[in-house]
Design a protein around this motif. Structure first.
Motif, PDB file in Angstrom:
ATOM      1  N   PHE A  29      77.231  -8.324  61.531  1.00  0.00           N
ATOM      2  CA  PHE A  29      76.467  -8.516  60.299  1.00  0.00           C
ATOM      3  C   PHE A  29      77.299  -9.256  59.252  1.00  0.00           C
ATOM      4  O   PHE A  29      76.779 -10.097  58.509  1.00  0.00           O
ATOM      5  CB  PHE A  29      75.963  -7.170  59.751  1.00  0.00           C
ATOM      6  N   HIS A  30      78.591  -8.963  59.206  1.00  0.00           N
ATOM      7  CA  HIS A  30      79.484  -9.622  58.251  1.00  0.00           C
ATOM      8  C   HIS A  30      79.759 -11.056  58.688  1.00  0.00           C
ATOM      9  O   HIS A  30      79.825 -11.973  57.866  1.00  0.00           O
ATOM     10  CB  HIS A  30      80.783  -8.819  58.141  1.00  0.00           C
ATOM     11  N   CYS A  31      79.923 -11.235  60.000  1.00  0.00           N
ATOM     12  CA  CYS A  31      80.114 -12.580  60.546  1.00  0.00           C
ATOM     13  C   CYS A  31      78.979 -13.510  60.124  1.00  0.00           C
ATOM     14  O   CYS A  31      79.212 -14.664  59.758  1.00  0.00           O
ATOM     15  CB  CYS A  31      80.143 -12.519  62.074  1.00  0.00           C
ATOM     16  N   GLU A  32      77.769 -13.016  60.205  1.00  0.00           N
ATOM     17  CA  GLU A  32      76.610 -13.858  59.909  1.00  0.00           C
ATOM     18  C   GLU A  32      76.612 -14.323  58.462  1.00  0.00           C
ATOM     19  O   GLU A  32      76.299 -15.484  58.170  1.00  0.00           O
ATOM     20  CB  GLU A  32      75.327 -13.095  60.248  1.00  0.00           C
ATOM     21  N   ARG A  33      76.999 -13.441  57.569  1.00  0.00           N
ATOM     22  CA  ARG A  33      77.073 -13.845  56.148  1.00  0.00           C
ATOM     23  C   ARG A  33      78.204 -14.853  55.942  1.00  0.00           C
ATOM     24  O   ARG A  33      78.047 -15.824  55.195  1.00  0.00           O
ATOM     25  CB  ARG A  33      77.275 -12.606  55.269  1.00  0.00           C
ATOM     26  N   ILE A  35      72.339  -1.537  55.232  1.00  0.00           N
ATOM     27  CA  ILE A  35      71.432  -1.675  54.082  1.00  0.00           C
ATOM     28  C   ILE A  35      72.135  -2.424  52.957  1.00  0.00           C
ATOM     29  O   ILE A  35      71.559  -3.335  52.344  1.00  0.00           O
ATOM     30  CB  ILE A  35      70.972  -0.285  53.591  1.00  0.00           C
ATOM     31  N   ARG A  36      73.397  -2.089  52.686  1.00  0.00           N
ATOM     32  CA  ARG A  36      74.154  -2.793  51.648  1.00  0.00           C
ATOM     33  C   ARG A  36      74.325  -4.265  52.000  1.00  0.00           C
ATOM     34  O   ARG A  36      74.343  -5.128  51.110  1.00  0.00           O
ATOM     35  CB  ARG A  36      75.531  -2.138  51.449  1.00  0.00           C
ATOM     36  N   GLU A  37      74.417  -4.554  53.292  1.00  0.00           N
ATOM     37  CA  GLU A  37      74.588  -5.939  53.726  1.00  0.00           C
ATOM     38  C   GLU A  37      73.385  -6.805  53.357  1.00  0.00           C
ATOM     39  O   GLU A  37      73.531  -7.994  53.053  1.00  0.00           O
ATOM     40  CB  GLU A  37      74.818  -5.978  55.244  1.00  0.00           C
ATOM     41  N   ILE A  38      72.194  -6.222  53.376  1.00  0.00           N
ATOM     42  CA  ILE A  38      71.001  -6.986  52.987  1.00  0.00           C
ATOM     43  C   ILE A  38      71.160  -7.506  51.566  1.00  0.00           C
ATOM     44  O   ILE A  38      70.920  -8.691  51.290  1.00  0.00           O
ATOM     45  CB  ILE A  38      69.736  -6.116  53.112  1.00  0.00           C
ATOM     46  N   THR A  97      60.481  -9.564  51.259  1.00  0.00           N
ATOM     47  CA  THR A  97      61.308 -10.740  50.952  1.00  0.00           C
ATOM     48  C   THR A  97      62.758 -10.504  51.351  1.00  0.00           C
ATOM     49  O   THR A  97      63.401 -11.381  51.948  1.00  0.00           O
ATOM     50  CB  THR A  97      61.233 -11.066  49.448  1.00  0.00           C
ATOM     51  N   CYS A  98      63.283  -9.321  51.044  1.00  0.00           N
ATOM     52  CA  CYS A  98      64.668  -8.989  51.396  1.00  0.00           C
ATOM     53  C   CYS A  98      64.871  -9.008  52.907  1.00  0.00           C
ATOM     54  O   CYS A  98      65.862  -9.561  53.405  1.00  0.00           O
ATOM     55  CB  CYS A  98      65.033  -7.610  50.847  1.00  0.00           C
ATOM     56  N   ILE A  99      63.931  -8.417  53.645  1.00  0.00           N
ATOM     57  CA  ILE A  99      64.042  -8.385  55.105  1.00  0.00           C
ATOM     58  C   ILE A  99      63.935  -9.792  55.681  1.00  0.00           C
ATOM     59  O   ILE A  99      64.665 -10.157  56.616  1.00  0.00           O
ATOM     60  CB  ILE A  99      62.953  -7.461  55.704  1.00  0.00           C
ATOM     61  N   THR A 100      63.052 -10.605  55.108  1.00  0.00           N
ATOM     62  CA  THR A 100      62.884 -11.978  55.583  1.00  0.00           C
ATOM     63  C   THR A 100      64.165 -12.787  55.375  1.00  0.00           C
ATOM     64  O   THR A 100      64.602 -13.525  56.269  1.00  0.00           O
ATOM     65  CB  THR A 100      61.712 -12.656  54.850  1.00  0.00           C
ATOM     66  N   ILE A 101      64.772 -12.655  54.197  1.00  0.00           N
ATOM     67  CA  ILE A 101      66.028 -13.359  53.921  1.00  0.00           C
ATOM     68  C   ILE A 101      67.109 -12.904  54.891  1.00  0.00           C
ATOM     69  O   ILE A 101      67.840 -13.720  55.472  1.00  0.00           O
ATOM     70  CB  ILE A 101      66.476 -13.123  52.466  1.00  0.00           C
ATOM     71  N   ASP A 102      67.212 -11.600  55.092  1.00  0.00           N
ATOM     72  CA  ASP A 102      68.218 -11.031  55.985  1.00  0.00           C
ATOM     73  C   ASP A 102      68.077 -11.586  57.402  1.00  0.00           C
ATOM     74  O   ASP A 102      69.054 -12.066  57.997  1.00  0.00           O
ATOM     75  CB  ASP A 102      68.079  -9.509  55.986  1.00  0.00           C
ATOM     76  N   GLN A 103      66.876 -11.547  57.937  1.00  0.00           N
ATOM     77  CA  GLN A 103      66.648 -11.993  59.305  1.00  0.00           C
ATOM     78  C   GLN A 103      66.761 -13.512  59.438  1.00  0.00           C
ATOM     79  O   GLN A 103      67.188 -14.023  60.476  1.00  0.00           O
ATOM     80  CB  GLN A 103      65.281 -11.509  59.796  1.00  0.00           C
ATOM     81  N   ALA A 113      74.016  -7.794  49.962  1.00  0.00           N
ATOM     82  CA  ALA A 113      75.167  -8.696  49.935  1.00  0.00           C
ATOM     83  C   ALA A 113      74.752 -10.103  50.362  1.00  0.00           C
ATOM     84  O   ALA A 113      75.242 -11.102  49.826  1.00  0.00           O
ATOM     85  CB  ALA A 113      76.269  -8.166  50.854  1.00  0.00           C
ATOM     86  N   ARG A 114      73.833 -10.194  51.314  1.00  0.00           N
ATOM     87  CA  ARG A 114      73.353 -11.505  51.764  1.00  0.00           C
ATOM     88  C   ARG A 114      72.537 -12.201  50.675  1.00  0.00           C
ATOM     89  O   ARG A 114      72.648 -13.419  50.491  1.00  0.00           O
ATOM     90  CB  ARG A 114      72.510 -11.351  53.034  1.00  0.00           C
ATOM     91  N   ILE A 115      71.734 -11.433  49.984  1.00  0.00           N
ATOM     92  CA  ILE A 115      70.948 -12.021  48.895  1.00  0.00           C
ATOM     93  C   ILE A 115      71.879 -12.540  47.804  1.00  0.00           C
ATOM     94  O   ILE A 115      71.694 -13.644  47.278  1.00  0.00           O
ATOM     95  CB  ILE A 115      69.961 -10.976  48.337  1.00  0.00           C
ATOM     96  N   LYS A 116      72.904 -11.752  47.477  1.00  0.00           N
ATOM     97  CA  LYS A 116      73.871 -12.207  46.480  1.00  0.00           C
ATOM     98  C   LYS A 116      74.603 -13.452  46.965  1.00  0.00           C
ATOM     99  O   LYS A 116      74.831 -14.398  46.196  1.00  0.00           O
ATOM    100  CB  LYS A 116      74.880 -11.108  46.173  1.00  0.00           C
ATOM    101  N   ALA A 117      74.987 -13.471  48.238  1.00  0.00           N
ATOM    102  CA  ALA A 117      75.680 -14.636  48.793  1.00  0.00           C
ATOM    103  C   ALA A 117      74.805 -15.878  48.691  1.00  0.00           C
ATOM    104  O   ALA A 117      75.296 -16.974  48.379  1.00  0.00           O
ATOM    105  CB  ALA A 117      76.058 -14.372  50.246  1.00  0.00           C
ATOM    106  N   LEU A 118      73.526 -15.711  48.938  1.00  0.00           N
ATOM    107  CA  LEU A 118      72.594 -16.836  48.857  1.00  0.00           C
ATOM    108  C   LEU A 118      72.524 -17.371  47.434  1.00  0.00           C
ATOM    109  O   LEU A 118      72.578 -18.590  47.212  1.00  0.00           O
ATOM    110  CB  LEU A 118      71.212 -16.390  49.331  1.00  0.00           C
ATOM    111  N   PHE A 119      72.448 -16.482  46.464  1.00  0.00           N
ATOM    112  CA  PHE A 119      72.418 -16.912  45.059  1.00  0.00           C
ATOM    113  C   PHE A 119      73.745 -17.558  44.660  1.00  0.00           C
ATOM    114  O   PHE A 119      73.767 -18.530  43.902  1.00  0.00           O
ATOM    115  CB  PHE A 119      72.105 -15.730  44.144  1.00  0.00           C
ATOM    116  N   ASP A 120      74.853 -17.036  45.170  1.00  0.00           N
ATOM    117  CA  ASP A 120      76.163 -17.635  44.879  1.00  0.00           C
ATOM    118  C   ASP A 120      76.213 -19.081  45.359  1.00  0.00           C
ATOM    119  O   ASP A 120      76.748 -19.966  44.674  1.00  0.00           O
ATOM    120  CB  ASP A 120      77.278 -16.834  45.548  1.00  0.00           C
TER     121      ASP A 120
END
Length: 224
Positions: free
Chosen positions: A158-162, A190-193, A29-35, A195-202
């Motif tokens: 990676f940061h740009c994408e978020r 790895i931390r970015e994955i 799930t984490c990898i899917t969200i990231d990609q 961070a992206r999940i947290k950004a999505l919840f935010d």
């Protein structure tokens, strides 16, 4: 006693398989969200300067100038190099330096301002956002506080994408120019994955910047 030991081992194996299965599902799930986020914003990411459209402003997302060992942080250095490149190639006319301003000693916008001045960028092209505590704050404040109609984000890919995920969710007209990626960044990625999940919840929860404040529109420079 033997039968009891057998059933204990049986249940233990079932528990281990269940834990592994749940762990595997969470990892997938984490990898899917990231990609999926990378795919979602792919058309707004520019890695070659000749393909980058002109925007009046670029936002340089802040980070610490130094790492724990006292060495200069390559993420920081590469972002400033990318910012100067956009100015020199007339891809932007001015820069909004957005970062954390937590103490008198730690001030990301002020540090970027000083270093970019030393790199030859004139003071009238540099503006500072001292309340860019998070990526979400920097992206939304550029739109709501500084009222930039469209802008370029400068950071590593990676940061740009978020950042673009946040911008696109809020209907902000933003694109990104990618700064050079340091050679060793596995741990950061790895931390970015997460961070992206947290950004999505935010975004789902409607989290807003820590400090929005009153509008402070920046002047819109002409293409120079």
């Amino acid at each position: 006693m033997t039968a009891l030991s057998f059933w204990q081992r049986f249940h233990l194996k079932k528990m281990i398989r269940l834990i592994c299965g749940v762990g595997g599902l969470l990892l997938l799930t984490c990898i899917t969200i990231d990609q999926s986020i990378s795919f979602y914003v792919r058309e707004r990411v520019f890695e070659h300067i000749e393909q980058l459209p002109y925007r009046p402003y670029a936002i340089v997302l802040g980070t610490s100038k130094y790492i724990a060992t006292g060495k200069t942080n390559d993420y920081y250095s590469h972002r400033l190099v990318a910012a100067k490149m956009l100015i020199d190639n007339q891809k932007v006319s001015a820069l909004l330096l957005s970062g954390d301003n937590r103490t008198l000693q730690y001030n990301e916008p002020r540090t970027m301002f000083r270093d970019l001045r030393q790199m030859g960028i004139s003071e009238d092209r540099l503006f500072q956002d001292f309340a860019g505590f998070r990526t979400l704050d920097s992206v939304i404040r550029a739109d709501k506080v500084f009222q930039l109609p469209a802008y370029t984000i400068i950071s590593q890919k990676f940061h740009c994408e978020r950042a673009l995920l946040i911008a696109k969710y809020h209907n902000i007209d933003a694109i990104c120019f990618t700064a050079k990626q340091p050679e060793v960044y596995f741990g950061t990625r790895i931390r970015e994955i997460f961070a992206r999940i947290k950004a999505l919840f935010d975004l789902i929860l409607g989290i807003q910047p820590y400090f929005l404040g009153e509008p402070e529109p920046l002047p819109l420079p002409e293409n120079q």
